[in-house]
Design a protein around this motif. Structure first.
Motif, PDB file in Angstrom:
ATOM      1  N   LEU A  70       3.671   2.885   4.647  1.00  0.00           N
ATOM      2  CA  LEU A  70       2.259   2.705   5.489  1.00  0.00           C
ATOM      3  C   LEU A  70       1.160   3.537   6.406  1.00  0.00           C
ATOM      4  CD1 LEU A  70       3.810  -0.489   7.088  1.00  0.00           C
ATOM      5  CD2 LEU A  70       2.209  -0.824   5.623  1.00  0.00           C
ATOM      6  N   ALA A  71       2.259   4.688   6.344  1.00  0.00           N
ATOM      7  CA  ALA A  71       1.008   5.780   6.950  1.00  0.00           C
ATOM      8  C   ALA A  71       0.459   6.237   6.422  1.00  0.00           C
ATOM      9  CB  ALA A  71       1.969   6.652   7.678  1.00  0.00           C
ATOM     10  N   ALA A  72       1.081   6.443   4.874  1.00  0.00           N
ATOM     11  CA  ALA A  72       0.523   7.531   3.751  1.00  0.00           C
ATOM     12  C   ALA A  72      -0.585   6.452   2.993  1.00  0.00           C
ATOM     13  CB  ALA A  72       2.049   7.657   2.888  1.00  0.00           C
ATOM     14  N   GLU A  73      -0.540   4.899   3.148  1.00  0.00           N
ATOM     15  CA  GLU A  73      -1.760   4.935   2.238  1.00  0.00           C
ATOM     16  C   GLU A  73      -2.634   4.777   3.374  1.00  0.00           C
ATOM     17  OE1 GLU A  73       0.321   0.681   2.133  1.00  0.00           O
ATOM     18  OE2 GLU A  73       1.323   1.244   0.485  1.00  0.00           O
ATOM     19  N   ALA A  74      -2.152   4.599   5.244  1.00  0.00           N
ATOM     20  CA  ALA A  74      -3.655   4.774   6.147  1.00  0.00           C
ATOM     21  C   ALA A  74      -3.806   6.317   5.825  1.00  0.00           C
ATOM     22  CB  ALA A  74      -3.207   4.381   7.615  1.00  0.00           C
ATOM     23  N   ALA A  75      -3.010   7.316   5.737  1.00  0.00           N
ATOM     24  CA  ALA A  75      -4.063   8.218   5.166  1.00  0.00           C
ATOM     25  C   ALA A  75      -4.989   8.607   4.184  1.00  0.00           C
ATOM     26  CB  ALA A  75      -2.976   9.580   5.378  1.00  0.00           C
ATOM     27  N   ALA A  76      -4.378   7.907   2.931  1.00  0.00           N
ATOM     28  CA  ALA A  76      -5.448   8.031   2.209  1.00  0.00           C
ATOM     29  C   ALA A  76      -6.278   7.070   2.333  1.00  0.00           C
ATOM     30  CB  ALA A  76      -4.239   6.906   0.849  1.00  0.00           C
ATOM     31  N   ARG A  77      -6.334   6.311   2.933  1.00  0.00           N
ATOM     32  CA  ARG A  77      -7.630   5.180   3.382  1.00  0.00           C
ATOM     33  C   ARG A  77      -8.703   5.951   3.700  1.00  0.00           C
ATOM     34  NH1 ARG A  77      -4.420   1.012   3.360  1.00  0.00           N
ATOM     35  NH2 ARG A  77      -4.691   1.466   5.829  1.00  0.00           N
ATOM     36  N   SER A  78      -8.372   6.865   4.526  1.00  0.00           N
ATOM     37  CA  SER A  78      -9.357   8.137   5.743  1.00  0.00           C
ATOM     38  C   SER A  78      -9.665   8.750   5.873  1.00  0.00           C
ATOM     39  CB  SER A  78      -8.090   7.663   7.010  1.00  0.00           C
ATOM     40  OG  SER A  78      -7.400   8.560   6.991  1.00  0.00           O
ATOM     41  N   ALA A  79      -8.944   9.787   4.896  1.00  0.00           N
ATOM     42  CA  ALA A  79      -8.712  11.165   3.686  1.00  0.00           C
ATOM     43  C   ALA A  79     -10.111  11.502   3.292  1.00  0.00           C
ATOM     44  CB  ALA A  79      -8.137  11.267   2.638  1.00  0.00           C
ATOM     45  N   ARG A  80     -10.700  12.337   4.114  1.00  0.00           N
ATOM     46  CA  ARG A  80     -11.882  13.004   3.361  1.00  0.00           C
ATOM     47  C   ARG A  80     -11.863  14.380   2.607  1.00  0.00           C
ATOM     48  NH1 ARG A  80     -13.975   9.212   5.495  1.00  0.00           N
ATOM     49  NH2 ARG A  80     -14.394   8.963   7.896  1.00  0.00           N
ATOM     50  N   GLY A  81     -13.040  13.957   1.421  1.00  0.00           N
ATOM     51  CA  GLY A  81     -12.963  14.939   0.622  1.00  0.00           C
ATOM     52  C   GLY A  81     -12.502  14.908  -0.460  1.00  0.00           C
ATOM     53  N   PRO A  82     -12.545  15.397  -1.447  1.00  0.00           N
ATOM     54  CA  PRO A  82     -11.922  15.083  -3.122  1.00  0.00           C
ATOM     55  C   PRO A  82     -10.184  15.508  -3.343  1.00  0.00           C
ATOM     56  CG  PRO A  82     -13.502  16.655  -3.539  1.00  0.00           C
ATOM     57  CD  PRO A  82     -14.674  15.713  -2.112  1.00  0.00           C
ATOM     58  N   LEU A  83     -10.314  16.791  -2.486  1.00  0.00           N
ATOM     59  CA  LEU A  83      -8.908  16.893  -2.687  1.00  0.00           C
ATOM     60  C   LEU A  83      -8.201  16.740  -1.539  1.00  0.00           C
ATOM     61  CD1 LEU A  83      -7.515  19.892  -3.453  1.00  0.00           C
ATOM     62  CD2 LEU A  83      -8.177  20.960  -1.304  1.00  0.00           C
ATOM     63  N   ALA A  84      -8.292  16.082  -0.174  1.00  0.00           N
ATOM     64  CA  ALA A  84      -7.710  15.804   1.017  1.00  0.00           C
ATOM     65  C   ALA A  84      -7.240  14.449  -0.589  1.00  0.00           C
ATOM     66  CB  ALA A  84      -8.651  15.299   2.013  1.00  0.00           C
ATOM     67  N   ARG A  85      -8.638  13.457  -0.917  1.00  0.00           N
ATOM     68  CA  ARG A  85      -7.740  11.990  -1.022  1.00  0.00           C
ATOM     69  C   ARG A  85      -6.631  11.939  -2.108  1.00  0.00           C
ATOM     70  NH1 ARG A  85     -13.338  11.378  -0.323  1.00  0.00           N
ATOM     71  NH2 ARG A  85     -13.831  11.820  -2.004  1.00  0.00           N
ATOM     72  N   ALA A  86      -6.554  13.633  -3.011  1.00  0.00           N
ATOM     73  CA  ALA A  86      -5.478  13.775  -3.500  1.00  0.00           C
ATOM     74  C   ALA A  86      -4.473  14.595  -3.334  1.00  0.00           C
ATOM     75  CB  ALA A  86      -6.388  14.906  -4.963  1.00  0.00           C
TER      76      ALA A  86
END
Length: 115
Positions: free
Chosen positions: A68-84
């Motif tokens: 759940l925490a990883a999913e939340a982090a993926a949703r709020s990640a900023r920028g292509p590198l952070a999202r990847a």
């Protein structure tokens, strides 16, 4: 895993445990009995319920708090590198906890007995 005679407390609204090999439905029995390898690290224990296990009342099922925490982090990640990076972490975590592999818990669940 020897589970004979063990008692675990399960949310009354939790779905019934599926048979081994069936898709996971979030019953929580496996994680309430013992943590997976990721849960061992997060719980700092080999036996007993996983500290990362979360009851999600809106979904009426248990979910892995780490996922759940990883999913939340993926949703709020900023920028292509952070999202990847967060998508990669979420994928790796899902693999470590065997998400999507089906039920691998062979415990027999019995309802509570009335006194």
């Amino acid at each position: 895993m020897a589970t004979r005679g063990r008692i675990v407390w399960i949310e009354p609204d939790a779905p019934a445990k599926p048979p081994p090999g069936a898709p996971c439905n979030g019953c929580g029995v496996c994680c309430l009995l013992a943590p997976c390898p990721v849960g061992i690290v997060l719980s700092r224990r080999w036996r007993g319920p996983c500290a990362a296990l979360r009851w999600v009342g809106a979904e009426r099922r248990y979910r892995c708090g780490a996922l759940l925490a990883a999913e939340a982090a993926a949703r709020s990640a900023r920028g292509p590198l952070a999202r990847a990076i967060t998508r990669g972490y979420r994928w790796l975590l899902g693999r470590w906890i065997a998400a999507g592999r089906g039920c691998d818990c062979d415990a027999t669940v019995e309802p509570p007995h009335d006194p």
